[in-house]
Design an enzyme around this catalytic site. Structure first.
Site, mmCIF file in Angstrom:
data_model
loop_
_atom_site.group_PDB
_atom_site.id
_atom_site.type_symbol
_atom_site.label_atom_id
_atom_site.label_comp_id
_atom_site.label_asym_id
_atom_site.label_seq_id
_atom_site.Cartn_x
_atom_site.Cartn_y
_atom_site.Cartn_z
ATOM 1 N N ASP A 175 56.780 -75.050 3.310
ATOM 2 C CA ASP A 175 55.359 -74.791 3.067
ATOM 3 C C ASP A 175 54.473 -75.850 3.712
ATOM 4 O OD1 ASP A 175 53.011 -73.595 1.866
ATOM 5 O OD2 ASP A 175 52.962 -75.381 0.629
ATOM 6 N N HIS A 194 55.266 -69.961 4.250
ATOM 7 C CA HIS A 194 53.869 -70.174 4.649
ATOM 8 C C HIS A 194 53.646 -69.365 5.928
ATOM 9 C CE1 HIS A 194 50.253 -72.984 5.082
ATOM 10 N NE2 HIS A 194 50.210 -72.215 6.140
ATOM 11 N N ASP A 213 48.830 -73.455 -5.460
ATOM 12 C CA ASP A 213 48.861 -74.244 -4.217
ATOM 13 C C ASP A 213 48.028 -75.512 -4.420
ATOM 14 O OD1 ASP A 213 49.319 -75.123 -1.625
ATOM 15 O OD2 ASP A 213 47.901 -73.741 -0.700
#
Length: 419
Positions: free
Chosen positions: A151, A178, A304
């Site tokens: 990510d 991602h 996130d």
């Protein structure tokens, strides 16, 4: 033992929803609705008017530890999580050094065990986040890793991704992705559209996400792996996930509160506080994300949580880092924006913040049931509160000053009150 009296007990897995008592004994839920006359309690909590739910679970956070602890560290990150009602979080691997060896993983895990909540550490898919060579996923799994991700950086080599998925399927762990192809990004952090044009800023096209999601959904279908499409931001990507799920692919998607709450217009108001990867997009995209949450295409809400220093965020739009903090506002935004506006029921919201993320990582948490871990959040769904102070080291959030409903009153992890 702890007695929680007359709370509205909500368990999304079983659908249980009624006002009753909960008894916690050590790190387990002893009983729901049954109090023994001879029980002696160390603490009695009045749950009147409060919802008691499983402790929230966030499968996508950045605690910046090791390497960037001026932004956040394990201790402050855990405090922010507890303040937001979270009892379990999964940290991403983009630390310094990258979590790509057993040694690095074990060092972090050792420190995580001392924290008041459960902090799990994901490991990198590729060595050094270079996207060229797989990490030793077998060894990392044996060491305790239960999820893999690069990510922050997209994995561009489709063959490498396929091999990673094959190994992940073998180990029965998820790969979180991602999805941003640099070929469609002139400048990151802002949607390529009317706002980027207004700011004379290159922007990132929705295609950057869409083409990667399409590829990885197909690879998931081919390999049988479970994949997690992180922080989905575009309507097209939601459609691709829906198609893949209908074909039988094990694809899970996560939506971040900022993507179901804000649009690209927020960049004009909040500047770098609204710069994020993938960017905030159009109202049409936001509505498709909400519909995706409603129909079950998007099964998880994940923050996130991306803390940055004040100095970094005060740089010009083209130089500031992307990302916002999210743990302390996530439940409030869900209650206010999704439940308050009639998009989801409270039970549906909690399902996406508890049992669904637990299932992705095969965790016993996320259930408010007898014999399950004593991880709970107690919150007032009607109490309005202003977003002001943060337990996080960082305060890079466009939601500062907002008034939200859904005030966390207690966070309990392993039978201990941690907030």
């Amino acid at each position: 033992m702890i007695l929680i009296k007359q709370a509205r007990v909500m368990d999304p897995e079983s659908g249980f929803d009624q006002v009753t008592d909960i008894v916690l004994d050590g790190n387990k839920i002893k009983s729901i609705g049954k109090v023994q006359k001879d029980d002696c309690f160390d603490r009695i909590i009045d749950g009147s008017g409060l919802i008691a739910a499983p402790g929230l679970i966030d499968v996508h956070v950045h605690f910046r530890d090791p390497g960037f602890t001026y932004k956040e560290d394990l201790t402050t990150g855990a405090a922010a999580a507890a303040a937001g009602g979270f009892t379990t979080v999964v940290c991403m691997a983009n630390t310094k050094p990258v979590v790509d060896t057993v040694e690095i993983y074990k060092e972090i895990e050792g420190r995580c065990k001392k924290l008041p909540i459960k902090v799990l550490q994901a490991a990198a898919v590729s060595k050094g986040f270079e996207g060229k060579q797989l990490t030793d996923m077998d060894a990392l799994y044996q060491a305790g890793v239960r999820g893999f991700t690069d990510d922050g950086i997209p994995l561009m080599d489709a063959d490498l991704v396929k091999k990673a998925m094959e190994k992940a399927r073998e180990l029965n762990v998820p790969i979180s992705l991602h999805e941003e192809d640099p070929a469609y990004i002139k400048q990151p952090g802002v949607n390529q559209g009317k706002v980027s044009q207004q700011l004379n800023y290159g922007g990132a096209s929705y295609l950057a996400e869409a083409v990667m999601v399409k590829r990885d959904c197909q690879l998931a279908l081919e390999t049988g792996a479970t994949i997690d499409i992180q922080h989905i931001s575009s309507g097209q990507a939601v459609d691709y996930v829906k198609e893949a799920k209908e074909k039988g692919a094990h694809v899970v998607a996560e939506a971040s509160p900022h993507h179901f709450t804000l649009t690209e217009e927020a960049v004009l108001k909040y500047g770098t506080l609204a710069r994020m990867n993938p960017p905030l997009r159009t109202e049409e995209d936001r509505q498709r994300i909400i519909k995706g949450l409603q129909e079950g295409t998007i099964e998880i809400i994940a923050t996130d949580h991306a803390p940055h220093s004040k100095e970094e965020k005060e740089k010009p739009l083209s130089e500031a880092p992307s990302g916002i903090t999210g743990l302390e506002t996530s439940l409030g935004l869900g209650v206010t924006e999704l439940v308050g506006n009639g998009y989801l029921t409270m039970m549906q919201l909690l399902e996406k913040m508890t049992v669904n993320p637990a299932k992705l990582y095969h965790l016993p948490q996320g259930r408010l049931q007898e014999g399950k871990p004593a991880d709970l959040v107690l919150f007032d769904p009607e109490e309005e509160w202003e977003v002001k102070q943060y337990k996080s080291k960082a305060s890079n959030s466009p939601f500062t000053g907002w008034k939200l409903k859904g005030k966390v009153k207690y966070t309990i992890c392993d039978g201990r009150i941690v907030n």
